[in-house]
Design a protein around this motif. Structure first.
Motif, PDB file in Angstrom:
ATOM      1  N   PRO A  68       0.757  -1.336   0.026  1.00  0.00           N
ATOM      2  CA  PRO A  68       0.257  -0.002   0.020  1.00  0.00           C
ATOM      3  C   PRO A  68       0.866   1.214  -0.183  1.00  0.00           C
ATOM      4  CG  PRO A  68       0.108  -0.890   2.269  1.00  0.00           C
ATOM      5  CD  PRO A  68       0.787  -1.950   1.270  1.00  0.00           C
ATOM      6  N   PHE A 192      -5.014  10.094   9.674  1.00  0.00           N
ATOM      7  CA  PHE A 192      -4.742  10.397   8.341  1.00  0.00           C
ATOM      8  C   PHE A 192      -4.933  11.775   7.665  1.00  0.00           C
ATOM      9  CE2 PHE A 192      -5.834   5.911   8.324  1.00  0.00           C
ATOM     10  CZ  PHE A 192      -4.559   5.301   8.196  1.00  0.00           C
ATOM     11  N   TYR A 224       0.995   8.868   3.042  1.00  0.00           N
ATOM     12  CA  TYR A 224       0.256   9.898   2.941  1.00  0.00           C
ATOM     13  C   TYR A 224       1.033  11.379   2.751  1.00  0.00           C
ATOM     14  CZ  TYR A 224      -4.126   7.442   4.115  1.00  0.00           C
ATOM     15  OH  TYR A 224      -5.309   6.955   3.996  1.00  0.00           O
TER      16      TYR A 224
ATOM     17  N   ARG B 134      -8.045   5.030   5.958  1.00  0.00           N
ATOM     18  CA  ARG B 134      -7.436   3.825   5.112  1.00  0.00           C
ATOM     19  C   ARG B 134      -5.886   3.756   5.290  1.00  0.00           C
ATOM     20  NH1 ARG B 134     -11.277   1.895   1.630  1.00  0.00           N
ATOM     21  NH2 ARG B 134      -9.862   0.203   1.527  1.00  0.00           N
ATOM     22  N   THR B 135      -5.350   2.654   5.340  1.00  0.00           N
ATOM     23  CA  THR B 135      -3.901   2.547   5.576  1.00  0.00           C
ATOM     24  C   THR B 135      -3.201   3.319   4.869  1.00  0.00           C
ATOM     25  OG1 THR B 135      -4.264   0.209   6.781  1.00  0.00           O
ATOM     26  CG2 THR B 135      -2.271   0.663   6.102  1.00  0.00           C
ATOM     27  N   GLY B 136      -3.539   3.100   3.352  1.00  0.00           N
ATOM     28  CA  GLY B 136      -2.847   3.969   2.434  1.00  0.00           C
ATOM     29  C   GLY B 136      -3.468   4.854   1.801  1.00  0.00           C
ATOM     30  N   PRO B 137      -2.757   5.850   1.274  1.00  0.00           N
ATOM     31  CA  PRO B 137      -3.461   7.045   0.444  1.00  0.00           C
ATOM     32  C   PRO B 137      -3.993   6.684  -0.934  1.00  0.00           C
ATOM     33  CG  PRO B 137      -1.103   7.490   0.250  1.00  0.00           C
ATOM     34  CD  PRO B 137      -1.124   6.044   1.244  1.00  0.00           C
ATOM     35  N   HIS B 138      -3.696   5.403  -1.356  1.00  0.00           N
ATOM     36  CA  HIS B 138      -3.990   5.266  -2.675  1.00  0.00           C
ATOM     37  C   HIS B 138      -5.536   4.312  -2.551  1.00  0.00           C
ATOM     38  CE1 HIS B 138      -0.161   6.658  -3.544  1.00  0.00           C
ATOM     39  NE2 HIS B 138       0.286   5.591  -3.168  1.00  0.00           N
TER      40      HIS B 138
END
Lengths: 336, 336, 336, 336
Positions: A68, A192, A224, B134-138
């Motif tokens: 991720p 986030f 992020y 969400r864990t990742g920004p994507h």
């Protein structure tokens, strides 16, 4: 992504999974094995959310190959990143930097005394907390803006750039006005929105690992910040939560060589929060440097026995000076 | 607080510790034992920070008797709290409540369909996420304010109060306008500024346990909200992080009777996030009710195989209706 | 097995990995992706040791598809196993069985009293420990062979089959003479020599999960017993070690439906050791049955306040009788 | 021991607890506080089992002051223990010792080659496993007695004492005949019968920490050996189990200074098993020495890519020679 089917999956189930993959705009490649079929997923540009596939009939397991994160990965950015933190270079082949100061800012005098002590001993960045995250509401919560002013004044007096924790977006303006480096604490590693906001700023960011964050999550949190355009991120290992209670946390030092291999970002170590015990700080600080840390973050308080926060893990000025002498010797031995 | 001295602690060391305690305005009472001396600390009104004492010479250990919370404790507030959540009573002897809906709000149609399905099946509160951590920004990050409107409209159409996660302080106004109950997610359980702000509001708060939070930390987080004046807090167990990876998290069901004993606040369970596997949700939902949960939070999506988030742990409308039938039978058996 | 190469792996590195796989007598199938190449390994009959491949140049990760067990897997043996434990049927659709008795055998009278109490209340198997694994050497270690005799006599008097823990291979003869079912404790779950020896016997085996064993390791431990020919294994969840200390261990109840799905072996639950708190035992026992447990193991002592071991988690005869009444009602509700 | 009563405990409940304590032959001293009463327990000579008290009415918590070990404690034995391991001195101020060799003994030639390589590079003790604990029964289980002969021959040829793991009591005779030092593996750290038996022997013992053992349990396991009369115990940290999966285990290096403080026994570190990754071994080996380890245990295989076990974490002869060169420099720097 690899989708592993059950031993007993039917041809219809395999076909349904292929169709679900193709509906996501990806390519599905069955790999028949002696015991079961697997389905390779091709064509994705990054991490694929497996949620719609994981529980389809006949699916035993979904295995991710992509991560991720991408911007923080050394796979795609082989050269190490050197972060310029108000003139101090962190990362790459630069001499490891020591950040020091009290856990929390308590008064103008305390900050000045601390700043002078750590400067004299060789620290290159001053730390101090104005906003303190405390487990319970009945503990000291920090001096706030007033504290930021003391920190800035102490940094200026000692000619040291300063780093301080920011806990909420509305504090960003004030913190940016007084501090050179923004710290995101362990409890906010997955806040986030905060990460995105600091990603839009110019200030370098010190990102602490969450107390139960995997390395993958840690790097995804940094992603992020980079995804918003701010590439000046310094990672900081500060101990993880395990069943062991003899130390405050378990310092995970092998994360240092591992992150150096996986990411181009600099990684430093905070032995004070990790161990929670003053007596362990010097020895673990030196072990961290041998493990390859690009820097250290160490709590120093002029009078730890009177500290309002975390005094038990703070060195006093004299103890810190002794440690810095040892660190100088070690860095020389390590070729710096 | 009890301070345990080393076997070999000198009389001077013991005296120095006594003095340090007295300097904090407390009373120190030495308790000589056959192997070592301990020092009882008396006179404190609550949790005492041990930082200045823990590392004094001769001290082996500091043991806390008081906890970092008091308002949430059943010790000081024996009667159970019933939270009125927009007309739905949660806690005490009230019939356990089921909160249901999709992980994330994806469209007006999806929310309406979900609301009708869960209402028809017997859910009493509607859930849906507009801001997604969400864990990742994507990954998909949620529809934001637009999503809140769909949620409100769906709740109104189905005559269900709605709950949604708030991730940052600036969102509070908007979220309060559209939602009846504010959810604080696991990653924000120790976002203390956010806790303080919701503590100043009138809205009931659903507080999820952090993924590596101890029960003590969980209750101390709730204490932040009560300390600001908002006593309408519903606790929610959603699984903790362990070495086991076969489930998304490890659902800690024994926390339910334990928190019922330690606190007067209601405690509900989210089996969807805890297990991450649709097939385990119904059985763990029922086990949670038998364990004494005051409610359940269950992910339901009209088309889980097309969900943008966490589809693998979502029931579809039909599966949820079957579960609700089973729950009705179980609640009857349990005497509701 | 899937071997994931680095983004930057060279063609030579990929070829070298293929050759290493083929040197193991297996087939290697490259799967080129947009970001990196993966290599599928085919032709293996079971779990492949990845040790020689994992660190070859260019390899990023090795992902296992096969598991270190096969005989215990439902994938290869779909029908549930019913274990005949001295006439008591455990597993499949049989009514869940309750095993009860004291943690440790202390005297002939104590065992007789316990046996009569648990029999009268409806338990179907009697437990009692003659060999006790204790953290420190200065605690009571059990009565040994003498204790086994008391256990047997009490079982005969109450007409209950008996189960007891065996800690070392040399005890097997004696334990088999006196006991109907052999228990392997959590600390010995990976005492592989002991597993192999009980695998050669005819006695049914109650295998407890290690305190930090993954489900995969738990099933692989059972595989040791089945691989030697003894298929009469009952699995037992007894809590895992986590950061939480408010309970002795964290009872992992979702393991019950998960193991029912993954394996054909019966799975029972021990709420006494899992929670370590008497007050939590009844509620968690009932939750375990709702989760699908094939049985329960519960500590009962005629006088818990005088027990030499684990009194705090033992019910007395009266408390157990009350619980058994509740369990009977619950089982009826569950359709037994 | 300190017994903390509930806020609302009655005088009768407090008196009942006092009586229960006195029934154990100990003295009970009430300590009234502003919020609740605590009861100090005096007169015990060591660890007191709290099982009969913990769940008495009105008791909130029982806090232990004494530990389940005494002989291993530095509190009662201040001088460091130096273990003579077949002529090699381990512990105290002696130069840290390096133990090296393959994970498992595969052939006479392999052992001879390994022994010559590690001897030439400067290792002072040879390791090799003849009995291998493997997660699943379908993996290579070791050569047994045949392997012990190869190990002995290789040790003799290279003039190195040898250490090997013993897994069951019946192997002790054979292992003692061929090996100089007995290793107890992590999975057997709480195989108390085995600990007692090696406690009766003259051979030095290398005791590995269990994968989820607390420091207290680790020291209590060593206490079993000392209590039987064998004081020649070397402790070995080899990583603990956490949620992190990027490394095989999490190497807990802060245990080194902590155990040096708590116990007089020597403590060494095994970076090979801890990390599971060859690339991390050298850096963590050096960090361990800086942390104060009395020695290292490192896997070396003449051809890691062909190893039957754990090849991915093994250095080859050349890699080990390079590391030993670095270690010599580091030890010199550290003053040895």
């Amino acid at each position: 992504m690899l989708i592993v089917m059950h031993h007993s999956a039917t041809r219809e189930q395999i076909r349904a999974v292929q169709e679900a993959v193709e509906a996501m705009g990806l390519r599905a490649e069955p790999i028949p094995g002696s015991e079961r079929t697997a389905i390779g997923v091709l064509g994705n540009q990054g991490y694929v959310d497996d949620a719609t596939i994981r529980e389809l009939p006949g699916v035993r397991e979904v295995i991710h190959v992509s991560k991720p994160y991408k911007l923080v990965s050394r796979d795609f950015h082989p050269a190490p990143t050197v972060v310029d933190a108000a003139g101090v270079q962190v990362g790459g082949g630069h001499v490891p930097v020591v950040i020091a100061g009290p856990c929390s800012i308590e008064s103008e005098e305390q900050m000045l005394a601390a700043a002078r002590q750590v400067k004299a001993a060789g620290a290159r960045i001053l730390r101090g907390g104005a906003f303190k995250p405390r487990t319970g509401p009945h503990s000291f919560q920090g001096l706030g803006i007033e504290g930021l002013k003391y920190l800035r004044a102490a940094g200026d007096a000692a000619e040291l750039p300063v780093v301080t924790e920011v806990m909420r977006i509305e504090q960003l303006d004030a913190v940016c006005r007084y501090a050179d480096i923004l710290q995101i604490g362990a409890r906010n590693m997955q806040n986030f929105d905060l990460l995105k906001e600091v990603g839009k700023l110019d200030h370098p960011v010190l990102l602490k690992r969450g107390m139960s964050a995997t390395i993958e999550e840690f790097l995804a949190a940094a992603e992020y910040i980079l995804a918003e355009g701010n590439g000046r991120v310094i990672l900081c290992e500060r101990g993880i939560r395990t069943f062991e209670r003899a130390t405050r946390n378990t310092l995970d030092l092998s994360v240092v060589p591992l992150i150096r291999e996986m990411s181009h970002l600099p990684i430093i170590v905070d032995p004070s929060h990790a161990t929670g015990k003053r007596a362990l700080v010097p020895v673990m600080a030196k072990a961290a440097l041998v493990a390859g840390a690009h820097g250290l973050m160490i709590e120093v308080h002029p009078e730890p026995e009177k500290a309002l926060c975390d005094g038990a893990q703070s060195l006093n000025g004299e103890g810190f000076a002794v440690l810095m002498g040892e660190i100088r010797g070690l860095l020389k031995y390590l070729g710096y």
